[in-house]
Design an enzyme around this catalytic site. Structure first.
Site, mmCIF file in Angstrom:
data_model
loop_
_atom_site.group_PDB
_atom_site.id
_atom_site.type_symbol
_atom_site.label_atom_id
_atom_site.label_comp_id
_atom_site.label_asym_id
_atom_site.label_seq_id
_atom_site.Cartn_x
_atom_site.Cartn_y
_atom_site.Cartn_z
ATOM 1 N N GLY A 11 49.405 -17.620 27.194
ATOM 2 C CA GLY A 11 50.008 -16.565 26.363
ATOM 3 C C GLY A 11 50.874 -15.651 27.202
ATOM 4 N N ARG A 14 54.869 -13.084 26.753
ATOM 5 C CA ARG A 14 55.135 -11.650 26.527
ATOM 6 C C ARG A 14 53.843 -10.853 26.656
ATOM 7 N NH1 ARG A 14 54.130 -11.048 20.769
ATOM 8 N NH2 ARG A 14 54.020 -13.082 19.782
ATOM 9 N N ASP A 61 49.840 -25.528 23.199
ATOM 10 C CA ASP A 61 48.959 -24.787 22.300
ATOM 11 C C ASP A 61 47.562 -24.895 22.916
ATOM 12 O OD1 ASP A 61 47.143 -24.043 20.375
ATOM 13 O OD2 ASP A 61 48.109 -25.139 18.743
ATOM 14 N N VAL A 62 47.002 -23.767 23.314
ATOM 15 C CA VAL A 62 45.724 -23.822 24.049
ATOM 16 C C VAL A 62 44.569 -24.349 23.199
ATOM 17 C CG1 VAL A 62 46.338 -22.001 25.709
ATOM 18 C CG2 VAL A 62 45.162 -21.385 23.565
ATOM 19 N N TYR A 152 38.445 -11.735 14.590
ATOM 20 C CA TYR A 152 38.861 -11.370 15.962
ATOM 21 C C TYR A 152 37.699 -10.752 16.741
ATOM 22 C CZ TYR A 152 41.936 -9.093 19.472
ATOM 23 O OH TYR A 152 42.550 -8.672 20.625
ATOM 24 N N LYS A 156 36.187 -12.206 20.108
ATOM 25 C CA LYS A 156 36.218 -11.428 21.352
ATOM 26 C C LYS A 156 34.814 -11.156 21.884
ATOM 27 C CE LYS A 156 40.601 -11.096 22.204
ATOM 28 N NZ LYS A 156 41.145 -12.054 23.172
HETATM 29 P P1 NAP Z 1 50.931 -10.696 22.191
HETATM 30 O O1 NAP Z 1 51.988 -9.755 22.644
HETATM 31 O O2 NAP Z 1 50.851 -11.068 20.758
HETATM 32 O O3 NAP Z 1 51.043 -12.007 23.095
HETATM 33 C C1 NAP Z 1 50.173 -13.087 22.895
HETATM 34 C C2 NAP Z 1 50.829 -14.341 23.437
HETATM 35 O O4 NAP Z 1 49.929 -15.452 23.210
HETATM 36 C C3 NAP Z 1 52.142 -14.671 22.703
HETATM 37 O O5 NAP Z 1 53.147 -15.004 23.616
HETATM 38 C C4 NAP Z 1 51.739 -15.858 21.831
HETATM 39 O O6 NAP Z 1 52.778 -16.761 21.562
HETATM 40 C C5 NAP Z 1 50.702 -16.524 22.708
HETATM 41 N N1 NAP Z 1 49.893 -17.471 21.939
HETATM 42 C C6 NAP Z 1 49.400 -17.316 20.684
HETATM 43 N N2 NAP Z 1 48.748 -18.410 20.298
HETATM 44 C C7 NAP Z 1 48.832 -19.300 21.319
HETATM 45 C C8 NAP Z 1 48.362 -20.627 21.501
HETATM 46 N N3 NAP Z 1 47.657 -21.262 20.566
HETATM 47 N N4 NAP Z 1 48.637 -21.250 22.676
HETATM 48 C C9 NAP Z 1 49.361 -20.627 23.634
HETATM 49 N N5 NAP Z 1 49.826 -19.369 23.512
HETATM 50 C C10 NAP Z 1 49.573 -18.712 22.372
HETATM 51 O O7 NAP Z 1 49.471 -10.159 22.560
HETATM 52 P P2 NAP Z 1 48.974 -9.135 23.691
HETATM 53 O O8 NAP Z 1 48.840 -7.816 23.060
HETATM 54 O O9 NAP Z 1 49.744 -9.310 24.935
HETATM 55 O O10 NAP Z 1 47.492 -9.681 23.897
HETATM 56 C C11 NAP Z 1 47.115 -10.584 24.934
HETATM 57 C C12 NAP Z 1 45.616 -10.791 24.901
HETATM 58 O O11 NAP Z 1 44.951 -9.535 25.038
HETATM 59 C C13 NAP Z 1 45.106 -11.406 23.612
HETATM 60 O O12 NAP Z 1 44.028 -12.255 23.872
HETATM 61 C C14 NAP Z 1 44.638 -10.201 22.842
HETATM 62 O O13 NAP Z 1 43.673 -10.545 21.885
HETATM 63 C C15 NAP Z 1 44.071 -9.334 23.953
HETATM 64 N N6 NAP Z 1 44.007 -7.903 23.637
HETATM 65 C C16 NAP Z 1 45.126 -7.194 23.329
HETATM 66 C C17 NAP Z 1 45.004 -5.841 23.045
HETATM 67 C C18 NAP Z 1 46.190 -4.972 22.695
HETATM 68 O O14 NAP Z 1 45.987 -3.786 22.360
HETATM 69 N N7 NAP Z 1 47.412 -5.434 22.776
HETATM 70 C C19 NAP Z 1 43.750 -5.231 23.047
HETATM 71 C C20 NAP Z 1 42.636 -5.993 23.364
HETATM 72 C C21 NAP Z 1 42.773 -7.337 23.656
HETATM 73 P P3 NAP Z 1 53.732 -16.550 20.278
HETATM 74 O O15 NAP Z 1 54.566 -15.383 20.608
HETATM 75 O O16 NAP Z 1 54.530 -17.807 20.176
HETATM 76 O O17 NAP Z 1 52.805 -16.336 19.113
#
Ligand code: NAP
Length: 251
Positions: A11, A14, A61-62, A152, A156
């Site tokens: 992932g 971005r 796709d993971v 979710y 998590k």
């Molecule tokens: P994000 O900006 O939505 O980025 C997630 C990335 O994962 C995207 O590039 C997405 O690709 C990719 N992805 C989705 N499904 C996938 C798959 N099946 N195989 C490979 N790649 C895949 O999210 P983020 O905010 O950076 O979050 C990153 C991680 O931190 C996630 O696990 C999220 O649950 C966790 N997290 C985030 C927050 C927060 O506040 N942001 C808080 C707690 C935990 P696409 O763009 O093509 O969909």
């Protein structure tokens, strides 16, 4: 023996994943930048290369076992044995329980839990061979419960049990596993949440910051900094931990 310094971040196109990939490259790792398509990974890879680092874009796709095997093999062939894995790929499919579809449940379980399982099962082959490994899994404060996120939150929380068990099983091979549980981090994911509830992102962030002890929302680099430590050699006695990075304590 010098450890192979090759990391895989999923992932990583971005958000948090991109920040972690760039940070690990800066730390000297050759980074396999994995996201749904190779094309999506281009910006992260370009930024790493511009900064003088080494990176490879890999589309996978993971949650797909064949694609995971192919992706990890590609990284091993092109960069070397992956010893560091950051399971970061994630999606949201929020809804209240009574409105949640089976698809929304399954997709979230598949990307977070099945994805981490498949990636880790593949990468541990190299880690155990090398006698060294670092696994970092992205959990969330939502693991403690969050309205509208029954899928979710369960995923998590599952990441935490997964992390602890991997730590127990792989410790004797020099492999540690830890989970980072972020609070509100400013990314496309939280922007999408704001849009879903009809809020303007700046106001949404302001409201979130007011409820956080350090009075700000988190940035992807806040997570990358901890990931950098957890994958380092000196973090070898930290394993099976869940570390909340949320600007304050969690219950
Ligand atoms: P994000 O900006 O939505 O980025 C997630 C990335 O994962 C995207 O590039 C997405 O690709 C990719 N992805 C989705 N499904 C996938 C798959 N099946 N195989 C490979 N790649 C895949 O999210 P983020 O905010 O950076 O979050 C990153 C991680 O931190 C996630 O696990 C999220 O649950 C966790 N997290 C985030 C927050 C927060 O506040 N942001 C808080 C707690 C935990 P696409 O763009 O093509 O969909």
């Amino acid at each position: 023996m010098t450890q192979s310094r090759v990391a895989i971040v999923t992932g990583a196109a971005r958000g948090i994943g991109a920040a972690v990939a760039k940070r690990l490259a800066k730390d000297g790792f050759a980074v396999g930048v994995v996201d749904l398509t190779e094309d999506n990974c281009k910006d992260t890879v370009a930024a790493i290369k511009e900064a003088g680092g080494t990176a490879l874009a890999v589309g996978a796709d993971v949650s797909n076992a064949e694609q995971v095997t192919a992706a990890v093999t590609t990284v091993a062939d092109r960069l070397g044995a992956p010893t560091v894995l950051v399971n970061n790929a994630g999606i949201l499919r929020d809804n209240l329980l009574f409105k949640m579809s089976e698809d929304d449940w399954d997709m979230v379980m598949n990307v977070h839990l099945r994805g981490a399982f498949l990636m880790t099962r593949e990468v541990q082959k190299y880690q155990t061979q090398e006698g060294f490994g670092r696994i970092v899994n992205l959990s969330s404060t939502s693991a403690l419960g969050n309205r509208g996120q029954v899928n979710y939150s369960a995923a998590k929380a599952g990441m935490q049990g997964f992390t602890k068990t991997v730590a127990i099983e792989l410790g004797k091979f020099g492999v540690t596993a830890n989970a980072i549980a972020p609070g509100f981090i400013e990314t496309d994911m939280t922007a999408a949440t704001a849009a879903r509830v009809g809020a303007e992102f700046d106001q949404f962030k302001e409201a979130a910051a007011a409820a956080i002890p350090v009075r700000r929302v988190g940035q992807p680099d806040d997570i990358a900094a901890l990931a950098s430590f957890l994958v380092s050699e000196e973090a070898g006695f930290v394993s099976g931990q869940v570390i909340y990075v949320a600007g304050g304590p969690q219950d």
